[in-house]
Design a protein around this motif. Sequence first.
Motif, PDB file in Angstrom:
ATOM      1  N   ARG A  51       0.842  -1.203   0.000  1.00  0.00           N
ATOM      2  CA  ARG A  51       0.000   0.000   0.000  1.00  0.00           C
ATOM      3  C   ARG A  51       0.878   1.255   0.000  1.00  0.00           C
ATOM      4  O   ARG A  51       0.564   2.250  -0.635  1.00  0.00           O
ATOM      5  N   ALA A  94       0.958   3.959  -2.967  1.00  0.00           N
ATOM      6  CA  ALA A  94       0.744   5.395  -2.711  1.00  0.00           C
ATOM      7  C   ALA A  94       1.835   6.220  -3.392  1.00  0.00           C
ATOM      8  O   ALA A  94       1.558   7.265  -3.988  1.00  0.00           O
ATOM      9  N   THR A 116       1.437   6.922  -7.209  1.00  0.00           N
ATOM     10  CA  THR A 116       0.371   7.805  -7.685  1.00  0.00           C
ATOM     11  C   THR A 116       0.874   9.123  -8.260  1.00  0.00           C
ATOM     12  O   THR A 116       0.113   9.846  -8.893  1.00  0.00           O
ATOM     13  N   ILE A 136      -3.717   5.748  -8.953  1.00  0.00           N
ATOM     14  CA  ILE A 136      -4.574   6.127  -7.825  1.00  0.00           C
ATOM     15  C   ILE A 136      -5.668   5.075  -7.637  1.00  0.00           C
ATOM     16  O   ILE A 136      -5.938   4.631  -6.524  1.00  0.00           O
ATOM     17  N   PHE A 137      -6.258   4.624  -8.739  1.00  0.00           N
ATOM     18  CA  PHE A 137      -7.265   3.564  -8.667  1.00  0.00           C
ATOM     19  C   PHE A 137      -6.644   2.269  -8.141  1.00  0.00           C
ATOM     20  O   PHE A 137      -7.233   1.570  -7.313  1.00  0.00           O
ATOM     21  N   PHE A 165      -6.266   2.484  -4.288  1.00  0.00           N
ATOM     22  CA  PHE A 165      -7.499   2.247  -3.534  1.00  0.00           C
ATOM     23  C   PHE A 165      -8.011   0.811  -3.700  1.00  0.00           C
ATOM     24  O   PHE A 165      -8.516   0.227  -2.745  1.00  0.00           O
ATOM     25  N   PHE A 223      -6.566  -1.818  -1.226  1.00  0.00           N
ATOM     26  CA  PHE A 223      -7.136  -2.000   0.103  1.00  0.00           C
ATOM     27  C   PHE A 223      -8.115  -3.163   0.130  1.00  0.00           C
ATOM     28  O   PHE A 223      -8.380  -3.736   1.181  1.00  0.00           O
TER      29      PHE A 223
END
Length: 187
Positions: A36, A40, A43, A163-164, A167, A170
Motif C-alpha cells: 500500500r 501510494a 500515484t 490512484i485507482f 485504492f 485496500f
Amino acid sequence: MMKKFITLVAVVFAMTAGTVSQAQVLDKIVLYIPNRIVDAMDTFSLSLGFGPTARGEVWCTRPFAFGAGTGILVKASKGYNRQYGCGFESGSETNFMAITSEGKELTNCIGSLKNYQVYYTGAPNIDEQIYNFHEGARDYWSIGMTGGLAIAEVNGEFHPVEIFDFFAGFLFFDIKGDDFTFADLSN
C-alpha cells in the motif's frame, strides 16, 4: 485487534479461494502494508532538471495538452512505473489539445530510469511502447504540468490509474499487477 486481523485473513481467503495458492495469500497478507505504501508512492511523479530551458505545459491526459517548450537538461526523476534516477533530456514540443508536435529524447540514464525517444506530430498514440501500461516510460493518462525558465525546470504528474490501483489494493485487487511478492524480494 486480533479480531480485525482474523476478519482480514478470512476476507482474503474468501476472495482468493480456488484461484491462488496459499503462498500467494500469505504474500498478500504479510506484504499488505508495504504494497500500500509503494502503491501510494506510484500515484505521482516528480522530476527536477537543470540546464537551458524555456517550457510551460499542462495536460489532462497526453492527447489533451496545452503548452510548448524546449530545453537541454540533466534531470533527476521519480518517474512512472517505478523509475528512479537521472538522465539527459533534450528536445522540444508544442501542444494544443490533440494537435501535438514532439521531438524529445531521454538518454544516458542511470538508475531504473528508462531511455526513450519520442518523435511525432498529431495525437499521441497509446499503442506506442513508451505508453505501455506495465513497462512504459510515460503515462498516457497522466495529469500534470511542467514549468521551466533559464536554468531549471520542474515536472509533476498524478497518475489516475495508479490512484485507482492504490485504492483497489485496500480490497486486495492489484489492477497494475505490480504488488510485491516474496518471490520478487528473493530475486
